[in-house]
Enzyme design. Sequence first.
Site, PDB file in Angstrom:
ATOM      1  N   CYS A   4       0.929  -1.186  -0.007  1.00 11.83           N
ATOM      2  CA  CYS A   4      -0.106   0.069  -0.085  1.00 11.83           C
ATOM      3  C   CYS A   4       0.967   1.271   0.089  1.00 11.83           C
ATOM      4  CB  CYS A   4      -0.715  -0.034   1.397  1.00 11.83           C
ATOM      5  SG  CYS A   4      -1.720   1.609   1.692  1.00 11.83           S
ATOM      6  N   ASP A  30      -0.699  16.624  -1.408  1.00 12.04           N
ATOM      7  CA  ASP A  30      -1.153  15.716  -2.279  1.00 12.04           C
ATOM      8  C   ASP A  30      -0.107  16.088  -3.483  1.00 12.04           C
ATOM      9  OD1 ASP A  30      -3.956  14.301  -3.433  1.00 12.04           O
ATOM     10  OD2 ASP A  30      -2.541  14.593  -4.897  1.00 12.04           O
ATOM     11  N   HIS A  46      -3.618   0.919   8.498  1.00  7.81           N
ATOM     12  CA  HIS A  46      -4.177   0.701   7.299  1.00  7.81           C
ATOM     13  C   HIS A  46      -5.631   0.302   7.274  1.00  7.81           C
ATOM     14  CE1 HIS A  46      -4.500  -0.416   2.798  1.00  7.81           C
ATOM     15  NE2 HIS A  46      -5.679  -1.219   3.411  1.00  7.81           N
ATOM     16  N   ASN A  87     -13.059   9.825  -1.305  1.00  4.74           N
ATOM     17  CA  ASN A  87     -13.580   8.984  -2.166  1.00  4.74           C
ATOM     18  C   ASN A  87     -13.623   7.523  -1.846  1.00  4.74           C
ATOM     19  OD1 ASN A  87     -13.848  10.703  -4.366  1.00  4.74           O
ATOM     20  ND2 ASN A  87     -11.651  10.953  -4.520  1.00  4.74           N
ATOM     21  N   GLY A  93     -13.968   6.847  -8.047  1.00  3.24           N
ATOM     22  CA  GLY A  93     -12.539   7.100  -8.610  1.00  3.24           C
ATOM     23  C   GLY A  93     -11.601   6.878  -7.493  1.00  3.24           C
ATOM     24  N   HIS A  98      -6.479   2.996   0.820  1.00  2.00           N
ATOM     25  CA  HIS A  98      -6.172   3.395   1.977  1.00  2.00           C
ATOM     26  C   HIS A  98      -6.888   4.732   2.491  1.00  2.00           C
ATOM     27  CE1 HIS A  98      -2.965   3.610   5.524  1.00  2.00           C
ATOM     28  NE2 HIS A  98      -3.742   4.685   5.918  1.00  2.00           N
ATOM     29  N   HIS A 100      -8.352   7.941   3.033  1.00  2.00           N
ATOM     30  CA  HIS A 100      -7.798   9.144   3.234  1.00  2.00           C
ATOM     31  C   HIS A 100      -8.880  10.281   3.039  1.00  2.00           C
ATOM     32  CE1 HIS A 100      -7.402   7.649  -0.811  1.00  2.00           C
ATOM     33  NE2 HIS A 100      -7.708   9.196  -1.363  1.00  2.00           N
ATOM     34  N   HIS A 102      -9.383  14.150   1.489  1.00  4.57           N
ATOM     35  CA  HIS A 102      -8.697  15.271   0.749  1.00  4.57           C
ATOM     36  C   HIS A 102      -9.214  16.551   1.591  1.00  4.57           C
ATOM     37  CE1 HIS A 102      -7.859  12.946  -3.120  1.00  4.57           C
ATOM     38  NE2 HIS A 102      -8.844  12.447  -2.508  1.00  4.57           N
TER      39      HIS A 102
HETATM   40  P1  5GP Z   1      -8.463   9.012  -4.245  1.00  4.44           P
HETATM   41  O1  5GP Z   1      -8.656   9.196  -5.686  1.00  4.44           O
HETATM   42  O2  5GP Z   1      -7.707   7.707  -4.017  1.00  4.44           O
HETATM   43  O3  5GP Z   1      -9.273   9.869  -3.305  1.00  4.44           O
HETATM   44  O4  5GP Z   1      -6.958   9.888  -4.148  1.00  4.44           O
HETATM   45  C1  5GP Z   1      -5.800   9.560  -4.146  1.00  4.44           C
HETATM   46  C2  5GP Z   1      -4.837  10.811  -4.277  1.00  4.44           C
HETATM   47  O5  5GP Z   1      -3.462  10.679  -3.848  1.00  4.44           O
HETATM   48  C3  5GP Z   1      -4.951  11.469  -5.680  1.00  4.44           C
HETATM   49  O6  5GP Z   1      -5.160  12.833  -5.348  1.00  4.44           O
HETATM   50  C4  5GP Z   1      -3.020  11.456  -5.880  1.00  4.44           C
HETATM   51  O7  5GP Z   1      -2.882  12.613  -6.349  1.00  4.44           O
HETATM   52  C5  5GP Z   1      -2.520  11.135  -4.411  1.00  4.44           C
HETATM   53  N1  5GP Z   1      -1.449  10.419  -4.428  1.00  4.44           N
HETATM   54  C6  5GP Z   1      -1.130   9.499  -5.140  1.00  4.44           C
HETATM   55  N2  5GP Z   1      -0.050   8.772  -4.890  1.00  4.44           N
HETATM   56  C7  5GP Z   1       0.504   9.700  -4.147  1.00  4.44           C
HETATM   57  C8  5GP Z   1       2.016   9.702  -3.558  1.00  4.44           C
HETATM   58  O8  5GP Z   1       2.861   8.720  -3.593  1.00  4.44           O
HETATM   59  N3  5GP Z   1       2.089  10.664  -2.565  1.00  4.44           N
HETATM   60  C9  5GP Z   1       1.397  11.796  -2.440  1.00  4.44           C
HETATM   61  N4  5GP Z   1       1.598  12.679  -1.835  1.00  4.44           N
HETATM   62  N5  5GP Z   1       0.044  11.739  -2.998  1.00  4.44           N
HETATM   63  C10 5GP Z   1      -0.212  10.760  -3.910  1.00  4.44           C
HETATM   64 ZN    ZN Z   2      -2.157   1.330   3.583  1.00  4.33          ZN
END
Ligand code: 5GP
Ligand code: ZN
Length: 112
Positions: A4, A30, A46, A87, A93, A98, A100, A102
Amino acid sequence: MEDCIFCKIVRGEIPAERVLEDDRFLAIKDLHPKAPVHVLVLPKEHLASLDQVGQWRADQSHALLECIVAVADKLGIRESGYRIVSNVGPDAGQEVDHLHVHVLGGERLGGF
Ligand code: 5GP
Ligand code: ZN
C-alpha cells in the site's frame, strides 16, 4: 499492508511532504494538487476506505475529524473555508485503497 502506497509513506519508505502528524494520523500534501491547499489526512493504521469505519471505535473517527480541523488551522484556511472529500470505491474514483480525506482550499472552490 506491504504494497500500500500510503502505508509505505507512513513507514517513511516513500517520501511525502508531511504537514501534520500524531500517533494515529498523518497529513501529507497531495502529489497532484487540485487547489492551492490540497492535503490528504490518513490514519497510520491501514483501513481500505471510510466504508470500513465500523472497525474503529467512535473516538478514532472523532480524532480524524479533529485532525482535519487542525490541518486547516495550521495551513491558514480555517477562516476562508475548505472542502473535505473522501472517495469510496470505484464509482467515486478511489485510486488509493487506504482511507484518506482530501482537504482542499486556498481559493474559491468551484461548485460541487
Ligand atoms: P483518491 O482518488 O484515491 O481519492 O485520491 C488519491 C490521491 O492520492 C490523489 O489525489 C493523488 O494525487 C494522491 N497520490 C497518489 N500517490 C501519491 C503519493 O505517492 N504521494 C502523495 N503525496 N500523494 C499521492
Ligand atoms: Zn495502507
